[in-house]
Write an enzyme that holds these catalytic residues in place. Structure first.
Site, PDB file in Angstrom:
ATOM      1  N   GLY A   2      45.747  22.445  59.608  1.00 29.05           N
ATOM      2  CA  GLY A   2      45.559  23.361  60.569  1.00 29.05           C
ATOM      3  C   GLY A   2      44.623  23.447  61.587  1.00 29.05           C
TER       4      GLY A   2
ATOM      5  N   PHE B 126      50.939  37.800  59.867  1.00 30.26           N
ATOM      6  CA  PHE B 126      51.094  36.372  59.678  1.00 30.26           C
ATOM      7  C   PHE B 126      51.380  35.854  61.230  1.00 30.26           C
ATOM      8  CE2 PHE B 126      52.382  32.096  58.239  1.00 30.26           C
ATOM      9  CZ  PHE B 126      51.734  31.693  57.490  1.00 30.26           C
ATOM     10  N   VAL B 127      50.591  34.850  61.415  1.00 25.71           N
ATOM     11  CA  VAL B 127      50.584  34.193  62.980  1.00 25.71           C
ATOM     12  C   VAL B 127      50.749  32.616  62.766  1.00 25.71           C
ATOM     13  CG1 VAL B 127      49.109  35.794  63.774  1.00 25.71           C
ATOM     14  CG2 VAL B 127      48.044  33.608  62.863  1.00 25.71           C
TER      15      VAL B 127
ATOM     16  N   ASP C  55      50.832  27.044  60.445  1.00 27.25           N
ATOM     17  CA  ASP C  55      52.373  26.594  60.568  1.00 27.25           C
ATOM     18  C   ASP C  55      52.848  27.932  59.510  1.00 27.25           C
ATOM     19  OD1 ASP C  55      50.536  26.056  57.854  1.00 27.25           O
ATOM     20  OD2 ASP C  55      52.787  25.568  57.146  1.00 27.25           O
TER      21      ASP C  55
ATOM     22  N   LYS D  29      40.913  37.430  59.952  1.00 26.48           N
ATOM     23  CA  LYS D  29      41.650  38.445  59.505  1.00 26.48           C
ATOM     24  C   LYS D  29      40.616  39.539  58.604  1.00 26.48           C
ATOM     25  CE  LYS D  29      46.121  36.247  59.138  1.00 26.48           C
ATOM     26  NZ  LYS D  29      47.229  36.136  58.191  1.00 26.48           N
TER      27      LYS D  29
ATOM     28  N   ASP E  68      41.471  33.918  56.440  1.00 28.22           N
ATOM     29  CA  ASP E  68      42.378  35.076  56.131  1.00 28.22           C
ATOM     30  C   ASP E  68      41.626  35.701  54.660  1.00 28.22           C
ATOM     31  OD1 ASP E  68      44.665  36.420  55.347  1.00 28.22           O
ATOM     32  OD2 ASP E  68      45.935  35.025  54.525  1.00 28.22           O
TER      33      ASP E  68
HETATM   34  P1  IMP Z   1      42.413  31.870  52.959  1.00 33.20           P
HETATM   35  O1  IMP Z   1      42.101  30.928  51.886  1.00 33.20           O
HETATM   36  O2  IMP Z   1      43.175  33.199  52.496  1.00 33.20           O
HETATM   37  O3  IMP Z   1      41.401  32.458  54.044  1.00 33.20           O
HETATM   38  O4  IMP Z   1      43.633  31.192  53.793  1.00 33.20           O
HETATM   39  C1  IMP Z   1      43.186  29.638  54.011  1.00 33.20           C
HETATM   40  C2  IMP Z   1      44.277  28.974  54.805  1.00 33.20           C
HETATM   41  O5  IMP Z   1      45.768  29.781  54.943  1.00 33.20           O
HETATM   42  C3  IMP Z   1      44.186  29.204  56.415  1.00 33.20           C
HETATM   43  O6  IMP Z   1      43.285  27.839  56.460  1.00 33.20           O
HETATM   44  C4  IMP Z   1      45.528  28.776  56.837  1.00 33.20           C
HETATM   45  O7  IMP Z   1      45.904  27.227  56.628  1.00 33.20           O
HETATM   46  C5  IMP Z   1      46.299  29.617  55.971  1.00 33.20           C
HETATM   47  N1  IMP Z   1      46.895  30.921  56.526  1.00 33.20           N
HETATM   48  C6  IMP Z   1      46.182  32.063  56.376  1.00 33.20           C
HETATM   49  N2  IMP Z   1      46.696  33.101  57.210  1.00 33.20           N
HETATM   50  C7  IMP Z   1      47.548  32.453  58.023  1.00 33.20           C
HETATM   51  C8  IMP Z   1      48.445  32.890  58.875  1.00 33.20           C
HETATM   52  O8  IMP Z   1      48.597  34.138  59.534  1.00 33.20           O
HETATM   53  N3  IMP Z   1      49.157  31.791  59.555  1.00 33.20           N
HETATM   54  C9  IMP Z   1      49.232  30.600  59.180  1.00 33.20           C
HETATM   55  N4  IMP Z   1      48.432  30.105  58.074  1.00 33.20           N
HETATM   56  C10 IMP Z   1      47.770  31.111  57.490  1.00 33.20           C
HETATM   57 MG    MG Z   2      43.660  25.677  57.166  1.00 35.30          MG
END
Ligand code: IMP
Ligand code: MG
Length: 183
Positions: free
Chosen positions: A48, A156-157, A163, A135, A107
């Protein structure tokens, strides 16, 4: 890809290509000032962060090294699985290095907090985080990002590297995905 090509899949554009470049330029200037006189290794989180890294690094008016890690915490859906695995490790030895992790979104914070702990155990001089999006409402793991583009609502973006099921990464802007796509 332009938003007009997939407008039926999107609710609204949050940030345009131009807004993203403007914000990354500001962050790059802060980073340049903060790391003045120090070496700097940018660690991108695949896949990403590819767009953020490419543009942030080019806005940085100084030498940087770039390396990549691939970790997985998401399956093909929109919810964090809670399991982090290294799919591709760094090629760089971190001892004594100033490390800036470059990510596109925090996230829950699960992935990045795990990553920061992992990198910190390798003897770096410092480990900080730069993320384009965060977020705050979704964050369950406390993690301090030193550089944040924007805080966004818990939706979700997609686009600009982000992606849904490996699609929309090549969208130029960042937009909220219509629920009918993922529900
Ligand atoms: P986390 O571990 O929940 O902070 O999320 C890690 C990964 O989830 C991010 O680096 C993204 O690859 C994916 N992710 C989280 N939120 C989104 C979103 O809104 N859109 C797309 N990918 C997301
Ligand atoms: Mg990522």
């Amino acid at each position: 890809m332009d938003v007009s090509s997939v407008s039926g899949d999107l609710v609204e554009v949050l940030y345009t290509e131009d807004q993203i470049q403007g914000r990354l330029k500001e962050l790059a200037e802060q980073i340049r000032a903060d790391y003045e006189g120090e070496d700097l290794l940018l660690v991108g989180v695949l896949r990403g962060a590819v767009m953020v890294m490419a543009d942030l690094a080019r806005h940085l008016d100084r030498h940087v090294e770039i390396d990549w890690m691939a970790v997985s915490s998401y399956g093909s859906g929109t919810k964090s699985s809670g399991v982090v695995r290294i799919l591709k490790d760094l090629d760089t030895d971190l001892s004594g290095r100033h490390v800036l992790v470059v990510d596109e979104i925090i996230d829950t914070g699960l992935t990045i907090s795990w990553l920061v702990a992992n990198l910190s155990s390798r003897g770096p001089a410092s480990v900080e985080i730069a993320t384009l999006l965060r977020k705050p409402e979704a964050q369950t793991m406390p993690v301090e990002a030193r550089y944040v583009g924007w805080d966004i609502p818990n939706e979700f973006v997609v686009g600009y590297g982000l992606d849904y099921d490996e699609r929309y990464r090549n969208l130029r802007d960042i937009a909220t995905l219509a629920p009918h796509i993922y529900s």
